[in-house]
Design an enzyme around this catalytic site. Structure first.
Site, PDB file in Angstrom:
ATOM      1  N   SER A  88       0.798  -1.233   0.000  1.00 33.17           N
ATOM      2  CA  SER A  88       0.000   0.000   0.000  1.00 33.17           C
ATOM      3  C   SER A  88       0.835   1.290   0.000  1.00 33.17           C
ATOM      4  O   SER A  88       0.425   2.269  -0.636  1.00 33.17           O
ATOM      5  CB  SER A  88      -1.035  -0.013   1.133  1.00 33.17           C
ATOM      6  OG  SER A  88      -0.401  -0.219   2.363  1.00 33.17           O
ATOM      7  N   TRP A 109      -3.997  -2.576 -23.715  1.00 28.88           N
ATOM      8  CA  TRP A 109      -3.715  -1.680 -22.577  1.00 28.88           C
ATOM      9  C   TRP A 109      -4.943  -1.522 -21.682  1.00 28.88           C
ATOM     10  O   TRP A 109      -4.863  -1.523 -20.456  1.00 28.88           O
ATOM     11  CB  TRP A 109      -3.260  -0.321 -23.132  1.00 28.88           C
ATOM     12  CG  TRP A 109      -2.513   0.540 -22.159  1.00 28.88           C
ATOM     13  CD1 TRP A 109      -2.893   0.842 -20.879  1.00 28.88           C
ATOM     14  CD2 TRP A 109      -1.258   1.197 -22.372  1.00 28.88           C
ATOM     15  NE1 TRP A 109      -1.965   1.659 -20.299  1.00 28.88           N
ATOM     16  CE2 TRP A 109      -0.951   1.896 -21.188  1.00 28.88           C
ATOM     17  CE3 TRP A 109      -0.385   1.280 -23.464  1.00 28.88           C
ATOM     18  CZ2 TRP A 109       0.198   2.670 -21.052  1.00 28.88           C
ATOM     19  CZ3 TRP A 109       0.758   2.042 -23.323  1.00 28.88           C
ATOM     20  CH2 TRP A 109       1.053   2.724 -22.141  1.00 28.88           C
ATOM     21  N   HIS A 112      -6.209  -3.318 -18.405  1.00 33.64           N
ATOM     22  CA  HIS A 112      -5.665  -3.041 -17.061  1.00 33.64           C
ATOM     23  C   HIS A 112      -6.622  -2.115 -16.335  1.00 33.64           C
ATOM     24  O   HIS A 112      -6.609  -0.904 -16.522  1.00 33.64           O
ATOM     25  CB  HIS A 112      -4.238  -2.499 -17.184  1.00 33.64           C
ATOM     26  CG  HIS A 112      -3.313  -3.506 -17.789  1.00 33.64           C
ATOM     27  ND1 HIS A 112      -2.559  -4.371 -17.022  1.00 33.64           N
ATOM     28  CD2 HIS A 112      -3.087  -3.847 -19.077  1.00 33.64           C
ATOM     29  CE1 HIS A 112      -1.895  -5.185 -17.820  1.00 33.64           C
ATOM     30  NE2 HIS A 112      -2.195  -4.885 -19.079  1.00 33.64           N
ATOM     31  N   ARG A 123     -16.157   9.936 -32.108  1.00 37.09           N
ATOM     32  CA  ARG A 123     -17.518  10.454 -32.308  1.00 37.09           C
ATOM     33  C   ARG A 123     -17.477  11.973 -32.367  1.00 37.09           C
ATOM     34  O   ARG A 123     -18.267  12.605 -33.046  1.00 37.09           O
ATOM     35  CB  ARG A 123     -18.440  10.006 -31.167  1.00 37.09           C
ATOM     36  CG  ARG A 123     -18.613   8.515 -31.086  1.00 37.09           C
ATOM     37  CD  ARG A 123     -19.514   8.147 -29.907  1.00 37.09           C
ATOM     38  NE  ARG A 123     -20.894   8.518 -30.164  1.00 37.09           N
ATOM     39  CZ  ARG A 123     -21.832   8.620 -29.222  1.00 37.09           C
ATOM     40  NH1 ARG A 123     -21.508   8.411 -27.967  1.00 37.09           N
ATOM     41  NH2 ARG A 123     -23.052   8.952 -29.527  1.00 37.09           N
ATOM     42  N   ARG A 194     -16.460   5.934 -38.705  1.00 33.46           N
ATOM     43  CA  ARG A 194     -15.260   5.331 -38.107  1.00 33.46           C
ATOM     44  C   ARG A 194     -15.237   3.811 -38.185  1.00 33.46           C
ATOM     45  O   ARG A 194     -14.182   3.194 -37.984  1.00 33.46           O
ATOM     46  CB  ARG A 194     -15.145   5.747 -36.643  1.00 33.46           C
ATOM     47  CG  ARG A 194     -16.256   5.186 -35.757  1.00 33.46           C
ATOM     48  CD  ARG A 194     -16.007   5.548 -34.313  1.00 33.46           C
ATOM     49  NE  ARG A 194     -17.128   5.201 -33.462  1.00 33.46           N
ATOM     50  CZ  ARG A 194     -17.106   5.298 -32.143  1.00 33.46           C
ATOM     51  NH1 ARG A 194     -16.038   5.745 -31.532  1.00 33.46           N
ATOM     52  NH2 ARG A 194     -18.153   4.967 -31.420  1.00 33.46           N
ATOM     53  N   ARG A 221       3.507  -6.379 -19.106  1.00 35.03           N
ATOM     54  CA  ARG A 221       3.706  -5.890 -20.471  1.00 35.03           C
ATOM     55  C   ARG A 221       5.164  -5.688 -20.861  1.00 35.03           C
ATOM     56  O   ARG A 221       5.450  -5.431 -22.034  1.00 35.03           O
ATOM     57  CB  ARG A 221       2.913  -4.594 -20.670  1.00 35.03           C
ATOM     58  CG  ARG A 221       1.406  -4.776 -20.481  1.00 35.03           C
ATOM     59  CD  ARG A 221       0.821  -5.839 -21.393  1.00 35.03           C
ATOM     60  NE  ARG A 221      -0.618  -5.998 -21.185  1.00 35.03           N
ATOM     61  CZ  ARG A 221      -1.383  -6.812 -21.883  1.00 35.03           C
ATOM     62  NH1 ARG A 221      -0.863  -7.587 -22.833  1.00 35.03           N
ATOM     63  NH2 ARG A 221      -2.679  -6.899 -21.633  1.00 35.03           N
TER      64      ARG A 221
END
Ligand SMILES: Cc1cc2nc3c(=O)[nH]c(=O)nc-3n(C[C@H](O)[C@H](O)[C@H](O)COP(=O)(O)OP(=O)(O)OC[C@H]3O[C@@H](n4cnc5c(N)ncnc54)[C@H](O)[C@@H]3O)c2cc1C
Length: 257
Positions: A88, A109, A112, A123, A194, A221
């Site tokens: 922590s 990605w 995660h 948009r 798109r 990664r």
């Protein structure tokens, strides 16, 4: 002005800001004893009143040289009894980064869940006219792996074959772009136009996480099992974090979580 570090073709990472520090991590850990950050290095403190701390030496009778706080930091990360790390305090620091990458990298990605994201919206705005085109070097290690179904391995393409693959990729992406712009030109809503774009399309986002969760991200990664492209981003991010949290990241770099 953000300092952008090039990663792969048309991609970058830029540090937006960090918060906390190795010292703050120690302070947080010391909330248990209410002692705060005492200092790095040996001899930062001496319990003997009769001479100044800088005269203290380990082994001198009567001297008690206090350990530097790197010992505590190391014990948090690598508990001496091989128990689980005391994680922590590493959440008391963190970083926000800006990333420009192909959509297929963001697909990986965004798995995660402990990071916070904001990505440009196709948009609201027209997508940038940018695609990821793998380099010759990348394609030369881009043959479908026979042993690992989700990986690639060294290839034996000729220069002409590589040039042809690059051309095919480019033509397909350019064709998508042409249709996209044609549809935008017909006033079709950007949210519909798109849908013709490939996952090699470049996008941009900001991502924020605390240091512990960045470490968990890097563990997965930076690993050779991760796809080469996201690994390049993770490696650059690892350098950025190491510059900003050198002591914590030295522990991580030696022994990923
Ligand atoms: C090499 C590689 C190959 C992959 N292949 C595939 C694939 O083929 N298909 C696919 O779908 N995915 C794939 N993934 C994605 C993978 O399954 C994870 O979704 C991704 O790596 C994120 O890991 P995470 O859940 O540990 O991370 P985060 O979401 O950042 O979570 C960090 C940690 O927080 C805890 N946590 C967070 N949210 C929860 C929750 N809701 N419940 C319980 N615990 C939680 C867990 O301890 C977790 O490890 C792959 C990942 C890698 C690295």
């Amino acid at each position: 002005m953000l300092q952008k570090i090039d990663v792969i073709n048309n991609g970058y990472i830029a540090l937006v800001e960090t918060w906390g520090s190795d010292e703050r991590i120690i302070e947080a850990a010391r909330m248990s004893t209410d002692k705060g950050f005492l200092g790095w290095g040996e001899g930062t403190d001496c319990f003997r009143n009769s001479h100044s701390p800088d005269k203290c030496k380990r082994g001198t009778p009567g001297c008690r040289v206090k350990h530097g706080d790197e010992v505590l930091l190391s014990r948090l990360y690598n508990p001496p009894d091989d128990g689980p790390p005391h994680t922590s305090p590493f959440e008391m620091a963190g970083a926000v980064i800006e990333v420009q990458a192909p959509i297929f990298v963001f697909r990986e990605w965004h798995r995660h869940r402990t990071q916070s994201y904001n990505e440009l919206s196709a948009r609201y705005t027209v997508l940038p006219d940018l695609f990821y085109l793998p380099s010759v070097e990348r394609l030369m290690m881009g043959k479908q792996s026979k042993t690992n179904k989700q990986s690639s391995e060294a290839a034996t393409y000729t220069q002409a074959e590589i040039a042809d693959i690059q051309q095919q990729l480019w033509d397909a992406m350019q064709k998508s772009r042409d249709v996209y712009e044609l549809l935008i030109g017909k006033d079709l809503a950007r949210e519909l136009a798109r849908i013709v774009m490939p996952v090699g399309q470049i996008s941009r986002m900001r991502a924020s996480a605390n240091l512990l969760n960045w470490m968990r991200f890097l563990t997965l990664r930076q690993n050779v099992g991760a796809q080469w492209e996201i690994r390049q981003y993770a490696n650059v991010l690892g350098q950025i974090l190491t510059e900003n949290f050198p002591r914590s990241m030295a522990l991580f770099n030696e022994n990923p979580l």
